[in-house]
Design an enzyme around this catalytic site. Structure first.
Site, PDB file in Angstrom:
ATOM      1  N   ASN A 103       0.803  -1.235   0.000  1.00  0.00           N
ATOM      2  CA  ASN A 103       0.000   0.000   0.000  1.00  0.00           C
ATOM      3  C   ASN A 103       0.827   1.272   0.000  1.00  0.00           C
ATOM      4  OD1 ASN A 103      -2.529  -1.492   0.229  1.00  0.00           O
ATOM      5  ND2 ASN A 103      -1.928  -1.879   2.353  1.00  0.00           N
ATOM      6  N   LYS A 194       0.501 -12.455  -1.397  1.00  0.00           N
ATOM      7  CA  LYS A 194       1.344 -11.722  -2.345  1.00  0.00           C
ATOM      8  C   LYS A 194       2.739 -11.491  -1.786  1.00  0.00           C
ATOM      9  CE  LYS A 194       2.294  -7.300  -4.345  1.00  0.00           C
ATOM     10  NZ  LYS A 194       2.165  -5.854  -4.118  1.00  0.00           N
ATOM     11  N   HIS A 214      -1.527  -4.555 -11.041  1.00  0.00           N
ATOM     12  CA  HIS A 214      -1.239  -4.482 -12.478  1.00  0.00           C
ATOM     13  C   HIS A 214      -1.394  -5.855 -13.133  1.00  0.00           C
ATOM     14  CE1 HIS A 214       0.196  -0.389 -11.939  1.00  0.00           C
ATOM     15  NE2 HIS A 214       0.990  -0.812 -10.964  1.00  0.00           N
TER      16      HIS A 214
END
Length: 330
Positions: A103, A194, A214
């Site tokens: 973030n 992730k 993305h």
């Protein structure tokens, strides 16, 4: 492992794409076609590699470093796993840096990590032993969420220090199984799928396919996963279907391309648009205008070598590729 296999089977069922096909009797039937195909992955890597050769060059350096690590024999590796002296802790560095990347921007992540290393020259044991947690917060404040990040970081390091005597994760390179590494890391708060996937790929050189915003967006645009797919579900599916040989390049290229290509960026506005105009190949690849023959050739070239063919392309393929891309752009 059984649970993972069942989960993968479930994802395969969810992401099965049906293609109409006429039978001998003229009745419409359907066949399941899994996407992305290996040939499609190789083709995306080849074409994006021409637009972003710097990504391929960096990954070649990473592969060279991982190759040197693999040359260490078992006895040396065993000794190395039990003796880590000083601040030579690349795996721990990667874990903490990845934790700081959540973030926030890459620039803020890098600044926060550099500030943290400068504030604690004694290494990760010094961070673990720090009694005034506000010092850690101040060091990483540029990345945001300083209080939460500092608590999670220190708790991780203190847990490992208590269990193993040192506040570092270098012992992970001695784990043979990726599953064991995942279990070890996921028990720490803040280490999500992730983050763990990034550690596997970039810190340990293990084939894994992290899915960030993305990668998820472009995967949906390409029809690899449905539009409603979550990032976690996309990771489970794509990691099981993308060839191990191109996971590193494909991930890095999709991230870079997603930041630079107006056609592939969120809301059609790239974060870092290119200085020179280019032709995005993704729509042509999705539509199949590059052709199965070209994709097969790309796959063979990729498996044979990961340098010149990726950056410069195959001259024999160039006319067909150029024609397809110009047609798509038109």
């Amino acid at each position: 492992k059984q649970a993972a296999a069942k989960n993968l089977a479930k994802q395969e069922q969810i992401f099965s794409f049906s293609t109409p096909m006429m039978s001998v009797k003229g009745k419409a039937q359907s066949i399941n076609r899994q996407k992305p195909t290996p040939e499609e992955c190789y083709l995306v890597v080849q074409e994006l590699g021409k637009l972003h050769p710097d990504v391929i060059a960096i990954n070649e350096q990473r592969r060279a470093g991982f190759a040197l690590q693999k040359q260490v024999d078992d006895s040396e590796k065993k000794s190395k796993c039990s003796e880590y002296i000083g601040n030579n802790t690349p795996i721990t560095d990667a874990i903490i840096s990845t934790l700081l990347s959540q973030n926030t921007t890459a620039a803020n992540q890098n600044r926060a990590f550099a500030s943290l290393k400068k504030a604690f020259p004694g290494g990760w044991d010094q961070v673990a032993n720090e009694t005034n947690i506000s010092r850690i917060e101040d060091a990483i404040r540029v990345a945001g969420l300083a209080k939460v990040r500092a608590e999670r970081m220190q708790n991780m390091l203190q847990t490992i220090q208590k269990e193993r005597g040192e506040a570092n994760f270098e012992f992970l390179q001695c784990f043979r199984s990726n599953d064991d590494i995942v279990v070890e890391l996921m028990r720490h708060k803040g280490m999500g799928p992730k983050t763990v996937s990034c550690v596997l790929l970039f810190a340990l050189g293990r084939p894994d396919f992290p899915v960030d915003t993305h990668v998820l967006r472009i995967s949906k645009q390409m029809g690899w996963v449905p539009q409603s797919t979550s990032r976690e579900a996309a990771y489970e599916y794509l990691n099981g279907h993308i060839p191990n040989e191109c996971k590193l390049d494909l991930h890095c290229l999709l991230v870079t391309h997603g930041k630079q290509c107006n056609k592939c960026a969120a809301r059609g506005r790239a974060q870092f648009p290119p200085k020179e105009q280019w032709v995005c190949p993704m729509a042509a690849i999705k539509s199949g205008k590059l052709g199965a023959t070209v994709a097969d050739s790309c796959g063979s070239a990729y498996l044979a070598t990961k340098d010149n063919n990726l950056v410069n392309g195959n001259d024999e393929m160039r006319p067909q590729l150029t024609h397809a891309l110009k047609s798509e752009e038109h």
